[in-house]
Scaffold this active site. Structure first.
Site, PDB file in Angstrom:
ATOM      1  N   ALA A 225       0.849  -1.190   0.000  1.00 51.99           N
ATOM      2  CA  ALA A 225       0.000   0.000   0.000  1.00 51.99           C
ATOM      3  C   ALA A 225       0.879   1.231   0.000  1.00 51.99           C
ATOM      4  O   ALA A 225       2.037   1.199   0.426  1.00 51.99           O
ATOM      5  CB  ALA A 225      -0.931   0.010   1.204  1.00 51.99           C
TER       6      ALA A 225
ATOM      7  N   GLY B 256      -0.104   8.835   2.129  1.00 50.98           N
ATOM      8  CA  GLY B 256       0.414  10.192   2.041  1.00 50.98           C
ATOM      9  C   GLY B 256       1.710  10.379   2.792  1.00 50.98           C
ATOM     10  O   GLY B 256       2.438  11.343   2.554  1.00 50.98           O
TER      11      GLY B 256
ATOM     12  N   ALA C   4       3.777   7.345   3.850  1.00 52.58           N
ATOM     13  CA  ALA C   4       4.698   6.220   3.730  1.00 52.58           C
ATOM     14  C   ALA C   4       4.157   5.207   2.737  1.00 52.58           C
ATOM     15  O   ALA C   4       2.990   5.230   2.356  1.00 52.58           O
ATOM     16  CB  ALA C   4       4.912   5.556   5.094  1.00 52.58           C
TER      17      ALA C   4
ATOM     18  N   LYS D  10       7.330  -0.446   6.607  1.00 49.43           N
ATOM     19  CA  LYS D  10       6.711   0.850   6.326  1.00 49.43           C
ATOM     20  C   LYS D  10       7.829   1.891   6.192  1.00 49.43           C
ATOM     21  O   LYS D  10       8.545   2.164   7.157  1.00 49.43           O
ATOM     22  CB  LYS D  10       5.758   1.216   7.455  1.00 49.43           C
TER      23      LYS D  10
ATOM     24  N   ASP E 238      -7.844   7.573  14.756  1.00 47.46           N
ATOM     25  CA  ASP E 238      -8.047   7.418  13.312  1.00 47.46           C
ATOM     26  C   ASP E 238      -8.658   6.057  13.004  1.00 47.46           C
ATOM     27  O   ASP E 238      -8.181   5.319  12.147  1.00 47.46           O
ATOM     28  CB  ASP E 238      -6.717   7.584  12.577  1.00 47.46           C
TER      29      ASP E 238
END
Length: 650
Positions: free
Chosen positions: A17, A20, A22, A39, A135
């Site tokens: 994936a 914005g 990493a 990551k 989040d």
């Protein structure tokens, strides 16, 4: 990046994936021979004036996640720098995320409640250590190949005490799942995560967000000023328990929600238990709208507009710390710090809806321009955008004086109490927000008032208790218990408390260190020799080393005087303990036996007979014992064995 070796051990295998902040890769840990998620922060984010902030946030994610140990939280294994790359190594979860599952339509009621319960269980672990995720959204709820939930991306997590008030004017999080208090004040508590789970549960059950097709600023307005629509408004057969559960989780007042994820988890389990199996296996029809379920999935990972997209709707930045974050596909990390532009996805919305959005956007711009001067002045001087700082001279003063100081600054006060070893009772220990921190001009400051030194009462009935029970009772009361001493004790069994450094029932400071003395039982000794000793002396000798005495019936003996110790048990030199018992047998003296009649016998025959009977023989001879015949013996009948018999011989 494919094939590159990062940190000397992580070989990049595939990209998973891109966000914005990493890009996430699947990598092979050569040292431990396992797959991990790697990551890597975009290198350009570390440049410029904001580079340090991005790096700090990136590293904060590792620290936040490393504090958690829960099967429902994606584990962070490592953090490091390789050249210009900052990276995190995390648990690799094979599978997809909840957003991917929602693309196939709404979940069954039972599955939606199970996903919510597992998500809350993971968040509860974070809340217990003082972290708020901030989040929670489908992109951050990973589903492994067995369908189990793993909550990811604690990059926004901060300690609760750090997020109760914002000072930066920017809130991270996705607008569709933001609680009202985040939008209006930037404040976050564990109840903020509960709100997001409520929105998430509604989306899982209905297949759509509560306010689909609206701009982020409109969604924010709904969250602040309206109660969330009930799921049954879209799916009529959903029971009232579901509506009530989501209304509880998404109450606009944080005080009306479960205070943390653990409490919310109890509510979810209770509702699931109450529902019939027919309801649990049922799922809603997919929504008729062709819009994707994602709250905003039409920005690229850097937050810029996609050139292939249609027209865009401007998203105004809401004053007092609000911005929207978007997600693309399976992105797991997103950062937007400037006002953003949301564009259409591959399937454009109908022209009428786009035209209505453009008109709404123009009206907002016109209103902002028309009222710009007066509105801006009011917002930042008298309105919600006005801020002041908490005075520095609050700690150590009396409560009334601190309240007057804050009142002079136009601030309201609330109070809470805490024990403090230094600040006298009734004086202010600190405040929240702390002195020097920002607070709204019409805000409230909590004053923490000292109760003085905390005093604790020493529990009763500890003497005679076991060391384990006494230690537990003292620690439960709040005392610190030092390593116990041990001492020999003749009366207390081994392991029993015989002494304490503070009296039972007394009042002591909370920081008093209590030491207990525990019995090692009676002290070890060696049994002394008392055979042949007078009974009274033997008893005194044994008592001198702490031994008890017990007697058996006396026995006759020729070699031991009457009243003296004939035998002892245990014998001399045996290992024993004080208060052990030594059994003594005393001599009753020699026994009485029949004296043989030896008159008429020769001297030798008479002597042999008497000595065989246990007597001592003495001979008197007349005329030289010419005939060697016993003419007379002085003892006949019975006599004490060992006594002397005198013979007269001639």
């Amino acid at each position: 990046m494919l094939g590159r070796l990062v940190g000397g051990r992580y070989e990049i295998v595939a990209r998973v994936a891109r966000g914005g902040m990493a890009t996430v890769y699947r990598a092979r840990d050569r040292r431990l021979d396992r797959d991990v998620a790697l990551k890597i922060m975009h290198p350009h984010l570390a440049e410029g004036v904001d580079g340090g902030r991005f790096v700090s946030r990136f590293r904060r994610e590792a620290r936040s996640s490393a504090r958690l140990s829960h099967p429902g939280v994606v584990a962070v294994f490592d953090q490091g720098v390789d050249g210009d790359l900052s990276y995190l190594t995390m648990e690799y979860v094979a599978g997809s995320n909840l957003r991917g599952a929602l693309h196939d339509g709404p979940l069954t009621v039972g599955r939606a409640l199970d996903v919510a319960a597992q998500t809350l269980a993971a968040l509860a672990a974070a809340h217990r250590v003082g972290l708020v995720h901030r989040d929670v959204k489908p992109e951050n709820v990973l589903l492994d190949e067995d369908g189990a939930v793993k909550v990811a991306d604690f990059g926004l997590a901060r300690a609760v005490t750090e997020v109760t008030t914002t000072t930066t004017g920017t809130i991270l999080g996705t607008v569709a799942y933001l609680a009202p208090e985040v939008i209006t004040t930037g404040g976050c508590t564990p109840a903020t995560d509960v709100y997001a789970v409520g929105v998430l549960l509604s989306e899982m059950l209905t297949g759509t967000l509560p306010y689909p097709g609206e701009t982020p600023i409109q969604v924010a307005f709904h969250h602040v000023h309206e109660d969330l629509p009930t799921p049954s408004e879209r799916v009529g057969w959903l029971p009232a328990q579901i509506d009530d559960l989501i209304a509880l989780f998404t109450a606009r007042d944080p005080e009306g929600r479960p205070p943390h994820a653990a409490a919310a988890l109890v509510a979810v389990r209770a509702v699931r238990t109450a529902l019939d199996d027919e309801v649990l296996v049922r799922a809603a029809e997919p929504p008729a709208s062709s819009e994707p379920a994602s709250p905003a999935d039409d920005l690229d990972d850097a937050g810029s507009a996609d050139a292939a997209g249609g027209s865009a709707d401007a998203v105004d930045e809401i004053p007092a710390a609000f911005f929207t974050e978007v997600s693309a596909g399976h992105l797991t990390e997103h950062v937007v710090t400037d006002p953003t532009t949301e564009l259409g996805s591959g399937s454009r919305p109908p022209r009428r809806r786009r035209r209505r959005r453009v008109v709404a956007g123009l009206l907002v711009v016109v209103l902002l321009l028309a009222g710009g001067g007066v509105g801006t002045w009011w917002w930042y001087t008298e309105g919600p955008g006005a801020w002041t700082t908490v005075p520095d001279d609050l700690a150590g003063v009396e409560l009334r004086a601190a309240q007057e100081t804050l009142s002079g600054h136009g601030l309201e006060t609330t109070t809470s109490e805490t024990y403090d070893d230094e600040v006298p009772a009734g004086d202010v220990v600190t405040s929240a927000p702390a002195p020097g921190e920002r607070v709204r001009t019409d805000g409230t400051v909590e004053l923490v008032v000292s109760l003085g030194v905390q005093l604790l009462t020493v529990p009763e009935d500890l003497l005679g208790a076991t060391a384990q029970d006494a230690t537990a009772a003292l620690e439960d009361t709040g005392f610190t218990v030092a390593t116990p001493r041990t001492a020999y004790d003749d009366r207390a069994p081994e392991g029993e408390v015989v002494e304490m450094s503070v009296p039972e029932g007394s009042t002591q400071r909370h920081d008093t260190v209590v030491r207990i003395t525990v019995s090692d039982g009676p002290a070890p000794v060696r049994v002394p020799q008392v055979v042949g000793v007078d009974g009274d002396q033997a008893e005194e000798d044994l008592a001198g080393v702490g031994l008890e005495v017990e007697y058996t019936d006396p026995e006759h003996a020729t070699g031991t005087p009457e009243g003296h110790v004939l035998t002892q048990d245990p014998e001399q030199g045996t290992a024993a303990h004080r208060t052990d018992t030594v059994t003594l047998t005393l001599s009753a003296g020699p026994p009485e036996v029949e004296v043989p009649d030896v008159e008429g016998m020769s001297t030798q025959e008479a002597t042999d007979a008497l000595e065989e009977a246990g007597f001592v023989v003495e001979v008197n001879r007349y005329l030289g014992g010419l005939l060697d015949t016993v003419r007379f013996q002085d003892t006949t009948g019975t006599a004490l064995q060992g006594s002397t018999v005198t013979l007269t011989v001639w």
